[in-house]
Design an enzyme around this catalytic site. Structure first.
Site, PDB file in Angstrom:
ATOM      1  N   CYS A   1      53.431  33.154  38.778  1.00 35.11           N
ATOM      2  CA  CYS A   1      54.355  32.168  38.227  1.00 35.11           C
ATOM      3  C   CYS A   1      53.511  30.980  37.784  1.00 35.11           C
ATOM      4  O   CYS A   1      52.486  30.672  38.390  1.00 35.11           O
ATOM      5  CB  CYS A   1      55.332  31.755  39.315  1.00 35.11           C
ATOM      6  SG  CYS A   1      56.389  30.375  38.853  1.00 35.11           S
TER       7      CYS A   1
ATOM      8  N   ARG B   1      70.524  36.424  29.752  1.00 38.39           N
ATOM      9  CA  ARG B   1      70.215  35.165  30.423  1.00 38.39           C
ATOM     10  C   ARG B   1      71.304  34.126  30.170  1.00 38.39           C
ATOM     11  O   ARG B   1      71.700  33.389  31.083  1.00 38.39           O
ATOM     12  CB  ARG B   1      68.866  34.629  29.949  1.00 38.39           C
ATOM     13  CG  ARG B   1      68.564  33.259  30.501  1.00 38.39           C
ATOM     14  CD  ARG B   1      67.165  32.816  30.194  1.00 38.39           C
ATOM     15  NE  ARG B   1      67.002  31.392  30.498  1.00 38.39           N
ATOM     16  CZ  ARG B   1      65.911  30.681  30.198  1.00 38.39           C
ATOM     17  NH1 ARG B   1      64.899  31.260  29.583  1.00 38.39           N
ATOM     18  NH2 ARG B   1      65.832  29.398  30.508  1.00 38.39           N
TER      19      ARG B   1
ATOM     20  N   TYR C   1      61.607  23.338  40.649  1.00 38.99           N
ATOM     21  CA  TYR C   1      62.832  24.111  40.920  1.00 38.99           C
ATOM     22  C   TYR C   1      63.581  23.620  42.159  1.00 38.99           C
ATOM     23  O   TYR C   1      64.748  23.949  42.342  1.00 38.99           O
ATOM     24  CB  TYR C   1      62.484  25.597  41.110  1.00 38.99           C
ATOM     25  CG  TYR C   1      62.287  26.334  39.820  1.00 38.99           C
ATOM     26  CD1 TYR C   1      63.342  27.035  39.238  1.00 38.99           C
ATOM     27  CD2 TYR C   1      61.056  26.329  39.172  1.00 38.99           C
ATOM     28  CE1 TYR C   1      63.157  27.721  38.048  1.00 38.99           C
ATOM     29  CE2 TYR C   1      60.871  27.018  37.984  1.00 38.99           C
ATOM     30  CZ  TYR C   1      61.917  27.712  37.425  1.00 38.99           C
ATOM     31  OH  TYR C   1      61.751  28.390  36.250  1.00 38.99           O
TER      32      TYR C   1
END
Ligand SMILES: [Mn+2]
Ligand SMILES: [Mn+2]
Ligand SMILES: [Mn+2]
Ligand SMILES: [Mn+2]
Lengths: 437, 437, 437, 437
Positions: free
Chosen positions: D170, D95, D253
């Site tokens: 999510c 990541r 986001y």
């Protein structure tokens, strides 16, 4: 070999001289090296007669295209550029049965529409898939021009279950165009019709003469005696109020849906002892005479009598389509091909009959958009029937078969659908390998 | 005023005690201040009888909701929170005509389906649009719960031509759920059905019992004698092979499409002299008895005899729907609302009957996707008819009216459609202002 | 009057001799009686120059079509058969501003793409709607051939908000065809390209040479130095791996999306003091020279220098389109018209650029179907921008304007979108009546 | 075994105590017999720590659910009822690379969005497909609850290429709901949000408080300092004009798309020597501390420090979803599932994130209809990227990979896309078996 190889499956058909005539008339643009007529053993005698006549026709005109015949389909497909299918599984005898068995239940008997057409589809699907398996192996680049009925449904079987390049063709659209041109006293080339629908269920949504919308005028003329029909369909008059409220030109076959009761009455009268017989039975006599005529050594042209047989303009439609492909013409023809979204409200992958631009790469439909409710529902209902019929025919699935019939707008109840299904499976058992376990 | 105002148009209906009973049973969750029963002058006597019974019912249970009556619709709509429409233009006499006039053409006579339903739609559309004009002015935030038939088509008229917030409601889905629960020997709450289709043309695509798919088992039980019908529909047995091949649960009204011939025979027998009479004629007698009973001063409950009238679970469906809106419950109810893409292959803006999540903001349909061809075609064909019928009814357009009938799957030909149209326009002339020029 | 009246709005453009040349070359098939050049007062001088040259061109060739000029648009539209719009609100000065103001925010400045194109759209929409109002009154049967940029978006404004018969036209598709024919060393007529997309965002999904798919070969040649661009677009080389992975031919304008950073760098260099200037600034010089040249009394042909101006094949595209309409040719042209379902995944009513069959009744798109994800997303994103831009431009809605810019793929953030919007509203205030309250 | 077996793949994650806490809080409705934590060999130490803590948590509360651990995934799947995937291929080290490598090209580095998310997808797809192959064999009736990111794209891979029953989950939607409830000073249960879009690209199209539309008020509050973000996303303020013009609530986001330049600047600053480091690098430190804490023998609860890690409400979302399935609740949850037509303009078979009714049979999306252009284009563009990414990841197709990146709205040019692709293939070579030939 320089020049095209055309393979005609069902080559012994009485229609073949019509097709040969078409190739002769377009010889300048279509260099045909060989026309290979294929048929089954039982048809060999007719095949020979037809082939001889075809040869005389070519000789007379001075063309050196070769006419060959064979019963070996695989051999025929070697090197094929175009494969034309005009075969009839079970022959006219099967058609005659298709036309008769529904009558006892008060249901229309018709070659391509209703339970008769459904029986024909079940008989034909195994054979066309077999042809396609051969083509995939032997001539994968060849085009299949399918004229075998029910042409829309058979084309959908081919395009759904095989990789063969296929266009489905019917003479109804060209027939409507020619008839309407006559009604208008116009040149055919000056008339353009916005066709959309399914095979034998196609409407002219607009008719233009040199770009002028003459639809209303055509509809008026259609009820004034000029009935715009075809040889094989009873010539019943259209209702003026109905045509006006519809605002579109129905095809001759629409009579089966819009005049169901009157046509049924005519059919039942014809089918009784002493009646004229069904269309197939009449055609059988016509055919016999035709084949006698075809054997006349002096005959070297398509005889005028062929017209009685029906199928007018068939060769025009077929050969001009082949030429449009071969010559990459980008002309508009009305064919059966995959929807791809051209008609909204129908599945993307189903086969429709509509105006398409034809090139070396096949058919691209002109966008139709949403059909008005005046015709949308009938198209969708018949397409649902067709999709079920394809599944039934390909997989030998009797649940789908029952649903297909129960969904057909000409069949009045599930009870009758069950009886029709039982009858047709039994009457056609010899031709339905897919329904044997 | 603290508490809701419910306006019931057609308040003098024999169904009203059923509705009152529903409000009583849900009094804890629905604070009703006033139920205003509206009717026309001709119905005043019945209205008074029903209102008195309603008051006795509320008194008995100790509720202080007010029952009011009026013939002044505009006054009634002042301050309305919910408007329930259960009126019947022309009353049972008109319905009896709807049920009889098609029979002579060999066509079903039915209150909501076929030419009878079409006549009812034409009579009802001008009235419902008039109500909506009033609502837009007087109570624009009120919800219209439309129970007036043909409910799908009437709801489509409202949602297409007005801004009124409207849900169309029918007791068929809840009736199917309750009957299937009984078939399964299960609690109703443990049964969930994936409904989709149109009003009176809705299928249970799947039945789950506590999440387990029991559709096949329901279909088996349906043919074993348990016929899953409703009071107003002949109790004809379902064919097992057909149900299995369908794989979905048809609604009781599907008999009109799947068993057309048998139902027609029953109807014709009932309609002859000496027969039982049409459903409306039977209901007329039931109604007379009911209204006598309603006048019994001791009666302070919904009488058991009301069940014979049909409309079972109507109040359950209506009041639980109102409560789901009022309490923003986000529960799933089966209602008539705008498609919005829930069912692919139907117009985005048409009205469908399907499972919806109900909140204070109305109905959001669960996504159905593409219907299988077993049911898609029939739904599309009937929706095409409905769209044409809405146009005919709203605009008084006789071209659309002819096309509507010609597109109805129960009408066998254009010839018959024309005759039916002529008859129904004439029989209902008093109720069809839109067809006068 | 026998013969067509063509009205050219923005007739004083330097492009007009190109257009006249087109009419001359197609004089045999298009009987033009009058070409009426319309412009605004500020453009009168140029208009006269251009008209004189046009007259000399016609005289030289011996054609008796009349060239007229006027500043009275309504008068011009009397009797018009075709109206060609090639005007530019604010002239090259406005374009130069469009090309410069985004650069300071690191955003491309371009005439039709990005914030520059958006500014141009806002300036143009009020004018084109005004023209359409006139046409509706004065010449409702005339065709509007819109060449004014951004052509897709302007055409969408016209087709959404007026009843005018309109086709949007761009020379990009014909330019691609001609360039690709050269790449292939083939005759233009032997090349056919399956165009689909939006104006200035159109891909050649397949290229066929005499029916043979040569797409891969074209893509190879495109990277080998032959860059397939246009006069007004930097000639940046295409990346071979990218073209291969795309498998389709991008249009020259795609550079703005696929090579954003490189083009921005070029533009910023050109725009600095001492740089070459923006395209509009270069064009201003070209134009001045052109108009000097146009005044040469001996000049009676389209001068070779006009090519530098860009717009190659413009007259070919425009006049052949007009001829296809007039002569009801049913030829395939690539134009901007209403989607109608041709491209799945885009709204039915939006305007797309695609291959259409052109007849007297306008354009019918060939069915495209579903776009592959390689291009679908970009098309949909830009169409969303365009729809918002149309709403902003028609209604003077600054919320829609901000959303339009925020949705443009070339604008990196809402922050920048806001700044761009503030700047462009202020820079163009004189031309944006719809944003004044 | 009476009671459910839950298998957690990536069981050694620091999130696991959160999940255990969720099962504890819903113990009354979810009878869990065993929670089997699966991890890879490299994660065994963490796995043991987490398992011990989990056991202490259950013991403290008096539950007898069993915690088991294994590195043998196939063994774990025996008898599984639910499989929760929360693994991370390559761990935080991968990541961290995802977050850094795009920065040099001026492109955002983010775990799930842009090139970083693409790299993660390519690493994850082979592993998830492998898990699915096991599930198909070992526990075909089990539900896969996929939490592994990028969750939408991974869920699309599973639902396109396997038969496994899968929902993608999510915590963004639940996080938005909780934050908005706080903004409104309301109970979470009184707030309902009409979510639609894709994973990490989901909008609240409307917010209702007890059925009242409070969207505008939420948008006002969002700009007034209350920034509605999540732990892992920079807390940049929303622009008020933008929110008002949008009229919908973006998810946290969305900053990556709407504030690209500002976030990039923050990331670049953090990534330089002396900066705070990327999010993964910060998380690595948080994780170390967490695992130290987890080893405290006295700790028998989810520690408050876990909240810093992000993933708030994760367990709530996951366990309440599992309970809705198990208990056939027909509750509305926001999950990733197949579109089926719920959102018009997106492919029928793609995965969307939207409100769904959850039952024992999975998720049925509420019908969304057509998205407004304000959000449609971005959704469609990102979905095109995702579809290409799935193809690239499943087939190891570098053409699709290049097209995926070239189509991503955060990547400014094909040139940069190529560089990013080269870098990420090389950096992740150890995890990309599908790209080896
Ligand atoms: Mn035919
Ligand atoms: Mn009902
Ligand atoms: Mn252009
Ligand atoms: Mn997430």
């Amino acid at each position: 070999m320089s020049g095209l190889k055309i393979v005609v499956i069902g080559g012994g058909s009485s229609y073949t001289p019509e097709l040969i005539d078409g190739f002769i008339r377009r010889a300048a643009e279509l260099p045909v090296a060989e026309i290979c007529l294929v048929d089954i053993l039982a048809g060999q005698h007719k095949l020979d007669i037809v082939a001889d006549l075809a040869r005389r026709m070519l000789t007379r005109i001075g063309l050196d295209s070769k006419i060959t015949t064979t019963m070996d389909r695989a051999a025929a497909l070697q090197g094929a550029d175009f494969v034309v299918t005009q075969f009839r599984v079970g022959g006219l005898a099967a058609r005659a049965r298709d036309e008769r068995f529904p009558l006892q239940y008060g249901v229309l008997g018709q070659e391509t529409t209703g339970p008769g057409g459904f029986a024909k589809a079940l008989r034909t699907i195994p054979v066309i898939l077999d042809i396609c398996r051969d083509m995939t192996k032997i001539c994968p680049e060849a085009w299949l021009i399918n004229f075998t009925n029910p042409a829309g449904l058979i084309t959908e079987s081919v395009l759904t279950y095989t990789k063969v390049k296929c266009l489905g063709l019917c003479n109804v659209p060209i027939h409507m165009k020619m008839t309407i041109a006559k009604l208008l006293d116009a040149k055919a080339n000056d008339v353009f019709i916005d066709f959309a629908g399914l095979n034998h269920l196609v409407w002219g949504r607009k008719v233009w003469h040199r770009g002028i919308d003459v639809t209303a005028s055509v509809l008026e003329k259609m009820q004034d005696g000029a009935a715009l029909t075809m040889k094989n369909i009873p010539d019943l008059k259209w209702d003026g109020d109905f045509l006006r409220s519809l605002g579109m030109v129905p095809c001759p076959y629409h009579r089966y849906y819009y005049m169901t009761d009157s046509i049924l009455a005519e059919e039942q009268a014809a089918a009784t002892t002493g009646g004229a017989g069904t269309r197939a039975e009449i055609v059988q006599a016509v055919e016999e005479n035709l084949f006698k005529l075809y054997q006349t050594p002096e005959l070297a042209e398509k005889p005028a009598e062929l017209e009685k047989r029906g199928g007018a303009y068939y060769s025009d439609a077929a050969v001009s389509l082949i030429s449009a492909i071969y010559n990459d013409k980008r002309e508009i023809h009305t064919v059966n091909t995959v929807n791809q979204g051209a008609i909204s409200g129908l599945p993307t992958n189903c086969v429709i009959e509509t105006n398409c631009v034809i090139s070396k790469n096949g058919a691209r439909p002109l966008t139709v958009g949403t059909l008005p409710p005046e015709i949308a529902g009938l198209v969708q209902q018949v397409k649902a029937y067709e999709m079920l019929a394809v599944e039934a025919g390909v997989h030998g699935d009797s649940n789908k078969a029952l649903q297909a019939l129960a969904n057909h707008p000409l069949i009045p109840s599930v009870r009758v659908a069950k009886q029709l299904l039982a009858d047709l499976l039994s009457l056609n058992a010899a031709y339905l390998p897919q329904f044997k376990d």
